[in-house]
Design a protein around this motif. Sequence first.
Motif, short mmCIF file in Angstrom:
data_model
loop_
_atom_site.label_atom_id
_atom_site.label_comp_id
_atom_site.label_asym_id
_atom_site.label_seq_id
_atom_site.Cartn_x
_atom_site.Cartn_y
_atom_site.Cartn_z
N TYR A 103 -17.84 -1.79 -52.96
CA TYR A 103 -16.91 -1.10 -52.74
C TYR A 103 -16.66 0.40 -53.69
CZ TYR A 103 -11.82 0.07 -52.86
OH TYR A 103 -10.70 0.47 -53.15
N TYR A 104 -17.64 0.55 -54.55
CA TYR A 104 -17.83 1.47 -55.20
C TYR A 104 -19.06 2.25 -54.49
CZ TYR A 104 -13.27 0.76 -57.51
OH TYR A 104 -12.06 0.34 -57.65
N ILE A 131 -17.52 -6.07 -55.93
CA ILE A 131 -16.62 -4.12 -56.67
C ILE A 131 -18.20 -3.47 -56.57
CG2 ILE A 131 -17.66 -4.84 -58.99
CD1 ILE A 131 -15.52 -3.71 -60.05
N SER A 186 -8.57 -2.28 -61.14
CA SER A 186 -8.61 -1.13 -60.29
C SER A 186 -9.34 0.39 -60.99
CB SER A 186 -7.66 -0.32 -58.97
OG SER A 186 -7.47 -1.58 -58.63
N ARG A 213 -3.65 -7.58 -61.68
CA ARG A 213 -4.00 -6.26 -62.26
C ARG A 213 -4.66 -6.46 -63.83
NH1 ARG A 213 -0.12 -1.09 -63.25
NH2 ARG A 213 -2.70 -0.60 -62.80
N SER A 220 -14.34 2.18 -64.76
CA SER A 220 -13.15 3.33 -65.69
C SER A 220 -13.31 4.46 -66.62
CB SER A 220 -12.48 2.22 -66.35
OG SER A 220 -11.05 2.68 -66.88
N ARG A 224 -9.99 3.98 -61.63
CA ARG A 224 -9.40 4.84 -60.61
C ARG A 224 -10.49 6.44 -61.01
NH1 ARG A 224 -5.94 2.56 -59.20
NH2 ARG A 224 -4.30 1.33 -60.03
N ALA A 238 -15.34 -3.22 -64.03
CA ALA A 238 -14.19 -2.21 -63.47
C ALA A 238 -14.23 -1.39 -64.84
CB ALA A 238 -13.12 -3.14 -62.97
N HIS A 241 -15.95 -8.87 -62.00
CA HIS A 241 -14.87 -7.26 -61.41
C HIS A 241 -14.69 -6.79 -62.92
CE1 HIS A 241 -12.76 -5.31 -59.23
NE2 HIS A 241 -11.43 -5.04 -60.00
N LYS A 242 -14.32 -7.50 -63.88
CA LYS A 242 -13.60 -6.87 -64.94
C LYS A 242 -14.70 -5.86 -66.22
CE LYS A 242 -9.73 -6.98 -67.98
NZ LYS A 242 -8.38 -7.88 -68.62
#
Lengths: 324, 324
Positions: B113-114, B110, B193, B188, B74, B195, B70, B66-67
Amino acid sequence: MAFGEFDLIDNYFTHRWPQRDDVVLGVGDDGAVLALPQGAELVVATDTMVSGVHFDEQTPARAIAHKVAAVNLSDLAAMGAEPAWLSLALTLPEADQDWLNGFSHGLKEICDYYGCQLIGGDTTKGPLTVTVTAHGFVPAGTALRRDGAKPGDWLFVSGCIGDAGLALAVQQQRTTISDAHYRRVLERLYFPSPRVALGQNLREIASSAIDISDGLVADLKHILKASNVGARVDVDELPLSLAMTESVAADAAIDYALSSGDDYELCFTVPESRRGVFDTVLAHHPAKPICIGRITNEANTLTLLRNDEPWFSQREREGYDHFS
Amino acid sequence: MAFGEFDLIDNYFTHRWPQRDDVVLGVGDDGAVLALPQGAELVVATDTMVSGVHFDEQTPARAIAHKVAAVNLSDLAAMGAEPAWLSLALTLPEADQDWLNGFSHGLKEICDYYGCQLIGGDTTKGPLTVTVTAHGFVPAGTALRRDGAKPGDWLFVSGCIGDAGLALAVQQQRTTISDAHYRRVLERLYFPSPRVALGQNLREIASSAIDISDGLVADLKHILKASNVGARVDVDELPLSLAMTESVAADAAIDYALSSGDDYELCFTVPESRRGVFDTVLAHHPAKPICIGRITNEANTLTLLRNDEPWFSQREREGYDHFS
């Protein structure tokens, strides 16, 4: 995207590099911004090289940089794409100035040669690992794929194979050869030439293509599987370098050519109907691919022949499977 | 490009993944082939995470996947880009089934989701290192950059900052907090997440933007340097979570918010002339960015104020420099 965070490393990758007109914003922001050509499709390839796996401690930094870029450009070549941009993810145990000088020099050389630009990346601390993502273009609908070979198509390799494997065998003290020959084959191991121009010339000619990274047998099998066909290879026709034929016996040379990777020649198929166009294009091209056999309708079956007799490799392993 | 070579790993990344219409050819050839939108520019970002540096042995594989995705998304968000495709370079010490299950699950989540698709990559053996290259699009000429801030522009952050740093401090036993708060801030740290929607909404509104990966002070300084401006930040205005304010003293909370990274909120500037449009857009947006100060004409000068008095952080370090 961390270029720009560490001034130390920043210097090596942001100054005096080739600039392309389509790079709106390069190294130094959160991401690169890139103008796109009309009527083209984007081709993206990614390859990683890990210290102790893909190269050893003695490999010069310049060679590591050249090779990781070359391996990616070879993927683009196998798709028929024109290279444009490279991203670099560089994980380093320490910020060694000499190493970074050599590495950035090697990367700049190959970027210059193939007209591509480094657009960004990330530098992190850790065990030496280098990942490059290469971006290139093909006119829409013309990318070379693995799944288009048809029975009757002619099978080609773009040049001598086995040399890089021979160099590795010498390096790992599995065999010995003359210093002059070793220099030649080591050059092929360290500084492979991706067949970028040939790949582009094969668009709308070749019915399938792959680059030989894991060995002819292993990579050809990817074409056979994706295309659901077989192949007959005449091992007498395999193109071998003088360094190879003067260094090892004929059977061993064929073995290297079939089973060892890292040469980054292209393996591709040409339908009978495109042979005329193919020969015409090649007449104006420095590369002289060699016909080594033909595609058959026996799905997933690779037949090796020598003097029209079945031939079996002494080395049963087929390429280099990292997890086998 | 080695997905497809190792059936073992192949399975985890080629089946049941979201499919985009613009992916002409995905995982399984030498490169991916991608259709390009007209009138758009491509945005490319690359980030690497290394075991023992960016995450520890306890970090679940799902969180690592995920990270790393992400962090890249980001970067795209900070450029105002709409995400499209991800490439993955995965270096693993061994092909552990449970780990690969967790990792591919996290990456698929992820991506779903995106709305982005994994288009290829490479799997290699070696010390655990994960590199993702993310591709997205902006309408030509609208990418958010670091170099557009002007004196008088308002300075914003997109949400609470410092939480990931607090989680790390607990993990490294530098502080203790309640279990409930730890669960919140650990979420977190592990599952930031990006943006993405806000970034796209800021196109043609924000004059500059960056994502906060190394800490507000460190990342804001990149904007100040690139834009050749200064900033005044009212530390009383910094958005802090309840988990933060209930766990540590006010000064320490401000310290986390200023100096710790990994929250992946956006920091951006809005000109006075765009404030009306900005407020209108935000009225329809779930995110509620907070104004924390203003851009000044004092080049490269960051002034921190608390109750209109100069404020100095106890932690002098400015972000996390891997080689300092």
